[in-house]
Design a protein around this motif. Structure first.
Motif, mmCIF file in Angstrom:
data_model
loop_
_atom_site.group_PDB
_atom_site.id
_atom_site.type_symbol
_atom_site.label_atom_id
_atom_site.label_comp_id
_atom_site.label_asym_id
_atom_site.label_seq_id
_atom_site.Cartn_x
_atom_site.Cartn_y
_atom_site.Cartn_z
ATOM 1 N N LYS A 92 5.452 11.538 5.548
ATOM 2 C CA LYS A 92 4.413 11.166 5.487
ATOM 3 C C LYS A 92 2.977 10.893 4.569
ATOM 4 C CE LYS A 92 0.274 9.211 8.081
ATOM 5 N NZ LYS A 92 -0.353 7.696 6.895
ATOM 6 N N ALA A 93 2.590 11.350 3.745
ATOM 7 C CA ALA A 93 2.184 12.491 2.756
ATOM 8 C C ALA A 93 2.578 11.290 1.429
ATOM 9 C CB ALA A 93 2.077 13.462 2.446
ATOM 10 N N LYS A 94 3.796 11.054 1.607
ATOM 11 C CA LYS A 94 5.045 10.984 -0.111
ATOM 12 C C LYS A 94 4.294 8.520 0.329
ATOM 13 C CE LYS A 94 9.391 9.712 0.391
ATOM 14 N NZ LYS A 94 10.676 9.572 0.032
ATOM 15 N N THR A 95 4.238 8.502 1.526
ATOM 16 C CA THR A 95 4.310 7.051 1.910
ATOM 17 C C THR A 95 2.913 7.037 1.565
ATOM 18 O OG1 THR A 95 6.454 7.388 3.491
ATOM 19 C CG2 THR A 95 4.280 5.247 4.276
ATOM 20 N N ASP A 96 2.769 7.722 2.162
ATOM 21 C CA ASP A 96 0.356 7.244 1.833
ATOM 22 C C ASP A 96 0.393 7.658 0.320
ATOM 23 O OD1 ASP A 96 -0.031 6.594 4.248
ATOM 24 O OD2 ASP A 96 -0.996 8.732 4.656
ATOM 25 N N LEU A 97 0.983 8.438 -0.550
ATOM 26 C CA LEU A 97 0.384 8.394 -2.114
ATOM 27 C C LEU A 97 1.525 7.307 -2.880
ATOM 28 C CD1 LEU A 97 -0.518 10.086 -4.083
ATOM 29 C CD2 LEU A 97 2.320 11.684 -4.274
ATOM 30 N N SER A 98 2.594 6.745 -2.241
ATOM 31 C CA SER A 98 3.156 6.061 -2.668
ATOM 32 C C SER A 98 2.081 4.427 -2.603
ATOM 33 C CB SER A 98 4.854 5.513 -2.658
ATOM 34 O OG SER A 98 4.947 6.595 -2.417
ATOM 35 N N GLU A 99 1.212 4.049 -1.053
ATOM 36 C CA GLU A 99 0.911 3.103 -0.646
ATOM 37 C C GLU A 99 -1.062 2.966 -1.451
ATOM 38 O OE1 GLU A 99 -1.426 1.421 2.891
ATOM 39 O OE2 GLU A 99 0.652 2.149 3.220
ATOM 40 N N PHE A 100 -1.217 4.371 -1.349
ATOM 41 C CA PHE A 100 -2.852 4.665 -1.351
ATOM 42 C C PHE A 100 -2.806 5.037 -2.948
ATOM 43 C CE2 PHE A 100 -2.865 4.446 2.811
ATOM 44 C CZ PHE A 100 -3.701 3.277 3.146
ATOM 45 N N GLY A 101 -1.832 5.657 -3.801
ATOM 46 C CA GLY A 101 -2.091 6.523 -4.689
ATOM 47 C C GLY A 101 -1.333 5.550 -6.390
ATOM 48 N N ASN A 102 -0.457 4.571 -5.131
ATOM 49 C CA ASN A 102 0.050 3.551 -6.860
ATOM 50 C C ASN A 102 -0.655 3.203 -8.273
ATOM 51 O OD1 ASN A 102 2.787 2.633 -7.196
ATOM 52 N ND2 ASN A 102 2.088 0.460 -6.454
ATOM 53 N N GLY A 103 -1.167 2.862 -8.007
ATOM 54 C CA GLY A 103 -2.801 3.013 -9.158
ATOM 55 C C GLY A 103 -2.453 4.291 -9.852
ATOM 56 N N PHE A 104 -3.113 4.931 -9.586
ATOM 57 C CA PHE A 104 -3.081 5.888 -10.461
ATOM 58 C C PHE A 104 -1.998 6.364 -10.814
ATOM 59 C CE2 PHE A 104 -2.761 10.579 -10.509
ATOM 60 C CZ PHE A 104 -4.106 10.925 -11.395
ATOM 61 N N LEU A 105 -0.632 6.644 -9.733
ATOM 62 C CA LEU A 105 0.707 7.054 -10.928
ATOM 63 C C LEU A 105 1.364 5.873 -11.509
ATOM 64 C CD1 LEU A 105 2.546 7.624 -7.463
ATOM 65 C CD2 LEU A 105 1.291 9.174 -8.647
ATOM 66 N N ASN A 106 0.883 4.941 -11.289
ATOM 67 C CA ASN A 106 1.155 4.034 -13.080
ATOM 68 C C ASN A 106 -0.096 3.828 -14.178
ATOM 69 O OD1 ASN A 106 3.892 2.985 -12.259
ATOM 70 N ND2 ASN A 106 2.455 2.333 -10.595
ATOM 71 N N GLY A 107 -1.192 4.588 -14.011
ATOM 72 C CA GLY A 107 -1.743 4.662 -14.624
ATOM 73 C C GLY A 107 -2.802 3.465 -14.518
ATOM 74 N N ASN A 108 -3.214 3.052 -13.665
ATOM 75 C CA ASN A 108 -4.172 2.405 -13.360
ATOM 76 C C ASN A 108 -5.047 2.734 -12.831
ATOM 77 O OD1 ASN A 108 -6.251 0.143 -12.446
ATOM 78 N ND2 ASN A 108 -4.940 -1.105 -11.291
ATOM 79 N N LEU A 109 -6.185 3.262 -13.186
ATOM 80 C CA LEU A 109 -7.152 3.984 -12.850
ATOM 81 C C LEU A 109 -8.269 3.238 -11.697
ATOM 82 C CD1 LEU A 109 -6.951 7.038 -14.638
ATOM 83 C CD2 LEU A 109 -5.855 6.300 -12.832
ATOM 84 N N GLU A 110 -8.892 2.633 -12.343
ATOM 85 C CA GLU A 110 -9.918 1.582 -11.442
ATOM 86 C C GLU A 110 -10.248 1.634 -10.130
ATOM 87 O OE1 GLU A 110 -11.372 -3.614 -10.717
ATOM 88 O OE2 GLU A 110 -9.657 -2.644 -11.800
#
Length: 187
Positions: free
Chosen positions: A129-147
């Motif tokens: 569940k945490a991994k799914t949320d990280l992929s969904e909500f943290g995707n920009g952060f993970l890919n360098g888009n910090l907006e």
């Protein structure tokens, strides 16, 4: 063993089997997608009641923090996104947010407070569940888009980072450390 034995002084740094199992599974479930996004395993600390795992990528970091200390009920773990020095408590305290802070920004009508730190049999389910949320909500952060990260950080920590911190050095001498201002403002 009495009900309040956890209050007696003892060494809580010895890893519990529960936290060893949790941390190993977390490295697999959460670590693999982070490493696919360029993050590298940085550090793991496992104790009797706590687990901390950190992955870094340049100035960004992702920290998984878990606790089942008896007075911390309900037991939880959380995913922390940060920018800067993850080893400096003061800097990381101001330059990091929980994945739930981005969730609250994205979906303000829902309530997010981290994840249950369940029994061993439910570790994978909770980490997935945490991994799914990280992929969904943290995707920009993970890919360098910090907006979105910056917006959530300003809402959570305020617009202005403290300019200085008063602390003691390793010899006990009080020092004043000036901090760089690095919270981005919306123009």
């Amino acid at each position: 063993m009495g009900i309040f034995d956890f209050l007696k002084p003892r060494n809580n740094s010895k890893p519990s089997r529960k936290h060893i199992s949790f941390s190993n599974l977390a490295l697999e479930v959460i670590g693999n997608p982070l490493e696919e996004n360029g993050f590298e395993f940085y550090r793991k600390k496992v104790e009797t009641y706590f687990t901390t795992i950190i992955w870094t990528k340049e100035k960004q970091y992702v920290k998984l923090s878990a606790s089942d200390f008896p007075t911390d009920y309900p037991y939880t773990f959380d995913i922390i996104l940060g920018e800067g020095n993850c080893d400096d408590f003061f800097e990381s305290e101001w330059d990091s947010i929980s994945i739930s802070d981005i969730q609250k920004l994205s979906e303000p009508n829902k309530k997010y407070n981290g994840y249950d730190f369940p029994k061993k049999s439910k570790f994978r389910e909770s980490l997935e569940k945490a991994k799914t949320d990280l992929s969904e909500f943290g995707n920009g952060f993970l890919n360098g888009n910090l907006e979105l990260f910056y917006k959530a950080r300003i809402l959570t920590n305020g617009e202005n980072k403290p300019e200085k911190i008063i602390k003691k050095d390793k010899n006990g001498k009080v020092i004043v450390e000036l901090l760089p201002y690095n919270v981005k403002k919306n123009d």
